[in-house]
Design a protein around this motif. Sequence first.
Motif, PDB file in Angstrom:
ATOM      1  N   VAL A   1       5.607   5.718  -5.267  1.00 17.20           N
ATOM      2  CA  VAL A   1       5.174   4.406  -5.750  1.00 17.20           C
ATOM      3  C   VAL A   1       6.241   3.774  -6.639  1.00 17.20           C
ATOM      4  O   VAL A   1       6.361   2.542  -6.700  1.00 17.20           O
TER       5      VAL A   1
ATOM      6  N   ARG B   1       8.434   1.965  -4.272  1.00 18.30           N
ATOM      7  CA  ARG B   1       7.853   0.748  -3.691  1.00 18.30           C
ATOM      8  C   ARG B   1       7.695  -0.370  -4.716  1.00 18.30           C
ATOM      9  O   ARG B   1       7.969  -1.534  -4.415  1.00 18.30           O
TER      10      ARG B   1
ATOM     11  N   GLN C   1       5.346  -2.239  -5.740  1.00 15.68           N
ATOM     12  CA  GLN C   1       4.120  -3.019  -5.631  1.00 15.68           C
ATOM     13  C   GLN C   1       3.700  -3.100  -4.167  1.00 15.68           C
ATOM     14  O   GLN C   1       4.449  -2.710  -3.267  1.00 15.68           O
ATOM     15  N   THR C   2       2.510  -3.620  -3.958  1.00 18.09           N
ATOM     16  CA  THR C   2       2.045  -3.885  -2.606  1.00 18.09           C
ATOM     17  C   THR C   2       2.683  -5.174  -2.106  1.00 18.09           C
ATOM     18  O   THR C   2       2.745  -6.168  -2.827  1.00 18.09           O
TER      19      THR C   2
ATOM     20  N   LEU D   1       1.034  -0.174  -2.056  1.00 21.18           N
ATOM     21  CA  LEU D   1       1.715   0.632  -3.066  1.00 21.18           C
ATOM     22  C   LEU D   1       1.250   2.075  -3.011  1.00 21.18           C
ATOM     23  O   LEU D   1       2.063   2.997  -3.123  1.00 21.18           O
TER      24      LEU D   1
ATOM     25  N   ARG E   1      -2.088  -2.348  -7.151  1.00 15.37           N
ATOM     26  CA  ARG E   1      -1.143  -3.195  -6.426  1.00 15.37           C
ATOM     27  C   ARG E   1       0.196  -3.373  -7.118  1.00 15.37           C
ATOM     28  O   ARG E   1       1.118  -3.912  -6.519  1.00 15.37           O
ATOM     29  N   ARG E   2       0.312  -2.922  -8.377  1.00 13.40           N
ATOM     30  CA  ARG E   2       1.548  -3.158  -9.132  1.00 13.40           C
ATOM     31  C   ARG E   2       1.831  -1.941  -9.994  1.00 13.40           C
ATOM     32  O   ARG E   2       1.004  -1.519 -10.799  1.00 13.40           O
ATOM     33  N   LEU E   3       3.020  -1.381  -9.842  1.00 13.06           N
ATOM     34  CA  LEU E   3       3.396  -0.130 -10.491  1.00 13.06           C
ATOM     35  C   LEU E   3       3.256  -0.176 -11.998  1.00 13.06           C
ATOM     36  O   LEU E   3       2.707   0.733 -12.627  1.00 13.06           O
TER      37      LEU E   3
ATOM     38  N   SER F   1      11.379  -5.078  -7.289  1.00 17.97           N
ATOM     39  CA  SER F   1      10.249  -5.246  -6.376  1.00 17.97           C
ATOM     40  C   SER F   1       9.684  -6.664  -6.446  1.00 17.97           C
ATOM     41  O   SER F   1       9.255  -7.217  -5.427  1.00 17.97           O
TER      42      SER F   1
END
Length: 475
Positions: free
Chosen positions: A98, A101, A103-104, A114, A350-352, A388
């Motif tokens: 994650v 990544r 975030q989604t 994510l 949805r967000r790290l 991201s």
Amino acid sequence: MVPAPARPDFAAIRAEFDLPEGFPPEVLGEAARAASRPPSQGRLDATDLALVTIDPPGSKDLDQAVGVARDGDGFRVHYAIADLGAVVEPGGALDTEVRRRGQTYYLPDGSVPLHPPVLSEDAASLLPDGPRAAVLWTIGLDAAGEVTDVDVRRAVVRSSARLDYAGVQADVDSGGPLHPAIAALPELGRLRRALAVARGAIELELPEQEVLPDGAGGWTVRVRARLDVESWNAEISLLTGMAAGAVMLRGGVGLLRTLPAPDAGALASFARTAAGLGFRTEPTVHAVAALLAGLPRDDAPALALRRAATTLLRGAGYTAFDVAGGVAAPDDPGHGGIGAPYAHVTAPLRRLVDRFGTEVCLALAAGEELPGWLRTALPVLPELMAASDSTAAKVDRACVDRTEAALLAGRIGEEFRVIVLRPSEADGAAGEVYLADPPVLARCDGPLEAGVTTTVRLVEADPATGRIAFSAAGA
């Protein structure tokens, strides 16, 4: 002749930005094991609270469940946030993935999540099918909507309904009863919005484009109408993020979402632009915030002024600080678009960064030392999130641009009536125009005057690159 459906290549966008196609086996295994574990002991049992989720129809990655109630002359907000800190092991395979990544990523034909769906759309999501582990923010407010007290702790909650914005808005518009969990949301939402303007929060409210199926096997672009319920719900999220920022600043450690307030020169320039478009404002943050809040939605000069206001919101970033570790809090810890210090804590599915911000607040609220892995992560996160965020913005723009271009590809040479958002520059730089149907933002060559409706000619529309260009008629 009916034009062929627009079929932009979203797979090419995924490849262009190297978006991951799936999760490694070790990550899926770790996520499945985490999903099978019951909520940890020692949590507050808050399953009796009236909570609901409000999201777009069909959403499964539900980060927040909300309850807003009258409390004497004031209000009491309960905001339950999906507890990703309880399922992601620091330093494990899932944590590593994650972080990679960030975030989604949302594309019209499907998201790049994510977290594995077994968590993001099931075990960690605040779905209304049973008790869920959550981080529960409890915020008291007075009759004016100002914060009086804040508490945050781990809990077990139960969402009683999965609502959507349109359905709740329909209930509001009809005067019918709202779900008991959000009966006081309209009143508090309006109060908090008024307080935001009073703080000098600068909100642009430009037309928000989205790509949707056209019903004929292709895709189209539409402007998404922002409902009052969405604004009120957003105020609850902002309220929580501001509470988190205050907790961090008092505790001397954290990670803020920052954006410098516009300087005197930018405000003066904006005031001159406003005057040229027929609006009058003093060159102060509070005056500009009030002007923007009162502008009509679709009026040509108003749209041009909203576009001009984007120059006031530059330099957004993430700022980590740890006073005990020798890193001072920023001199200006605020967020210019919000008018106050603010931290991301409400969207951890949805967000790290939200998972880490939440863990900071939990430790500070409990009077505990931050664990070493958390302190070590804070200075690394700004760069991860900046990367991201940049990718997400480019992906969003590419999806819209290429759909716009596909819709217009067969209409080269046609003339269109558009609103001029940005004038042409003296050095020959192109201006920017807004076409309402289909809703397209694009560059335009030739002499242009901001805030007027004019005729332009389409000279380029390339679905492979998303490049669209107009030329002022007669240029």
